[in-house]
Design an enzyme around this catalytic site. Sequence first.
Site, mmCIF file in Angstrom:
data_model
loop_
_atom_site.group_PDB
_atom_site.id
_atom_site.type_symbol
_atom_site.label_atom_id
_atom_site.label_comp_id
_atom_site.label_asym_id
_atom_site.label_seq_id
_atom_site.Cartn_x
_atom_site.Cartn_y
_atom_site.Cartn_z
ATOM 1 N N ASP A 335 37.538 42.773 47.807
ATOM 2 C CA ASP A 335 36.796 43.546 48.418
ATOM 3 C C ASP A 335 36.717 45.068 48.056
ATOM 4 O O ASP A 335 35.945 45.498 48.423
ATOM 5 C CB ASP A 335 37.033 43.381 50.068
ATOM 6 C CG ASP A 335 38.644 43.614 50.058
ATOM 7 O OD1 ASP A 335 39.308 44.300 49.627
ATOM 8 O OD2 ASP A 335 39.329 42.816 50.939
ATOM 9 N N GLU A 355 40.827 39.096 40.398
ATOM 10 C CA GLU A 355 40.247 38.296 41.526
ATOM 11 C C GLU A 355 39.681 36.890 41.329
ATOM 12 O O GLU A 355 38.993 37.106 40.323
ATOM 13 C CB GLU A 355 39.327 39.133 42.513
ATOM 14 C CG GLU A 355 38.308 38.497 43.244
ATOM 15 C CD GLU A 355 38.955 37.968 44.609
ATOM 16 O OE1 GLU A 355 38.855 36.711 44.980
ATOM 17 O OE2 GLU A 355 39.791 38.628 45.126
ATOM 18 N N ASP A 408 47.557 41.590 47.225
ATOM 19 C CA ASP A 408 46.584 41.615 48.371
ATOM 20 C C ASP A 408 45.928 40.281 48.588
ATOM 21 O O ASP A 408 44.828 40.226 48.294
ATOM 22 C CB ASP A 408 45.773 42.754 48.088
ATOM 23 C CG ASP A 408 44.690 42.923 49.398
ATOM 24 O OD1 ASP A 408 44.981 42.558 50.443
ATOM 25 O OD2 ASP A 408 43.669 43.373 49.163
#
Length: 551
Positions: A335, A355, A408
């Site tokens: 994000d 990611e 994360d």
Amino acid sequence: MIEPHAPAPPGCPPPRSAPGDPTGPARLPVRPGTGRFLVLAGVFVCAACGLVYELELVALASYLMGDSVTQASVVLSVMVFAMGIGSLGAKRLRPLAAAGFGAVEATLALVGGCSAMALYAVFAWTGDWGGMWANGPRCLLVAFSLATGLLIGAEVPLLMELIQRIRRQDAGGAVADLSAADYVGALVGGLAFPFLLLPFLGQLTGALLTGAVNAVVGGALVLGLFRRDLTRRARWLLLLGNALVLTILATAAVLVDDFERAARQAVYGGDVRVALRTGVKEVVLVGGTDGRPLDMYFDGRLRVSGRDELRYHEALVHPAMSGPHARVLILGGGDGLAAREVLRYPGVDRVDVVELDAEVVRLARTDPALSALNRHAFGDRRVHVTTEDAFGWLRGATPAPYDVVVSDLPDPGITASTKLYSQEFYGLARRVLAPGGRLVVHAGPVTAGPRTYWTVEATVRAAGLRTAPYGMGGRHTASAAGPDRTPADRSRAPRDWGFVLAARTDPRLALDPDGPRPSVLTEESLAAGERAARGTRIAGLPASTLVHPRY
């Protein structure tokens, strides 16, 4: 169990039966060899449809209700048990095998085809009722698994009776032929679900189409091949029953888009801006315009809330940035919000983001609300994005001196994330840390899940790192972010986040005095979060590994 039939003597023609006799040799409109081939082809198709129903229930249950290991175990165990009961029950239908098989297939097509839509409807409109209905969607899942298993189990004895009536053979040979067609069909159905039905049609339409195929093949086999075994009334009842089933499935297929939009609004509210299915997950963006906060959901779990994301990302990033931070690695963070906080620090030369989902990165770059929230972090020339699984990337990475590694990643209780919270994963992360480098891990809520949190901490220590646990309160609790999509009891929803700061030597939990000033996080709140986390400590927990996950 299927009772054996004695084989006919070689060269002996089958005995003739009276018209309408359901126990004698079948009077087919085609040659026996062709009829036998058509029955085996029907077995093939029905087996493929049956396995699609199983996989559909597992996939939808995992998406709607959480932990995929639990849901898969429930669906498969209940279904296999029910198949055995269905096989025993079908023995009573053997004298009326043709009519019984036609009725079973029509019912299975309706139940299996509509199961996904029914589960989604119950979850969307009643999933947050709580109270006595808190486990309503799970009970419905068990009911569909039981019904589908009963019907699939009833197929085999009836098909065995039909194929033996075409041409008698020894029981072992008949079972082998039937099993071969069944297993090959299951293979085709198992491959068609993830590679064709799910990506091109979606869960709801894929189930409806499978039900239609099931109804057509089952009805055609009975009404076309064994119609002379049926009374006039039975033929009309089967014809009308199959026509009704196909009409219901076709109507649902026409309305499926409207249904999905309405169900999505029931789950997320009426402000859904973006809803797409990537190759990895469903991504939904809610709000973000006209002053309304932006919410991002991954597979129905709240991943980013505009109401509190600043508290989360400041607590995740800023303590780890206290010290050298020229090279930073972010695992997850598609994000762009963790990268936003990292880029606030002077002296950052390179930020590598790993990611898994390229579509999330695309949204972070192009969606006006999300790109504004991350301050166009992916447009910064220092940021380099790699679309890959974090575990695989770390495994293939050459040891690199990263000053900071930010993990994360989604909640450790989600099955797909378990390997990303393993001792092996943290061992790989340790390998890319520079001397004096720090690793920070999002470890799930502290107060609502202390056992999971302290298992993460124990796992990080088992990888050879020393830790400083801490938490951050003020979490928005409107929707679940962990293994369960929607907590049955809102009062037990997580209200904080837990983090673990780690390094080769004892890490110092503090903010960089020369760094940017966080908007929310302070030295006092950081110290309070450390005290609160340590107050929940559960000692002696074993580390989680790839072969023995503990979450």
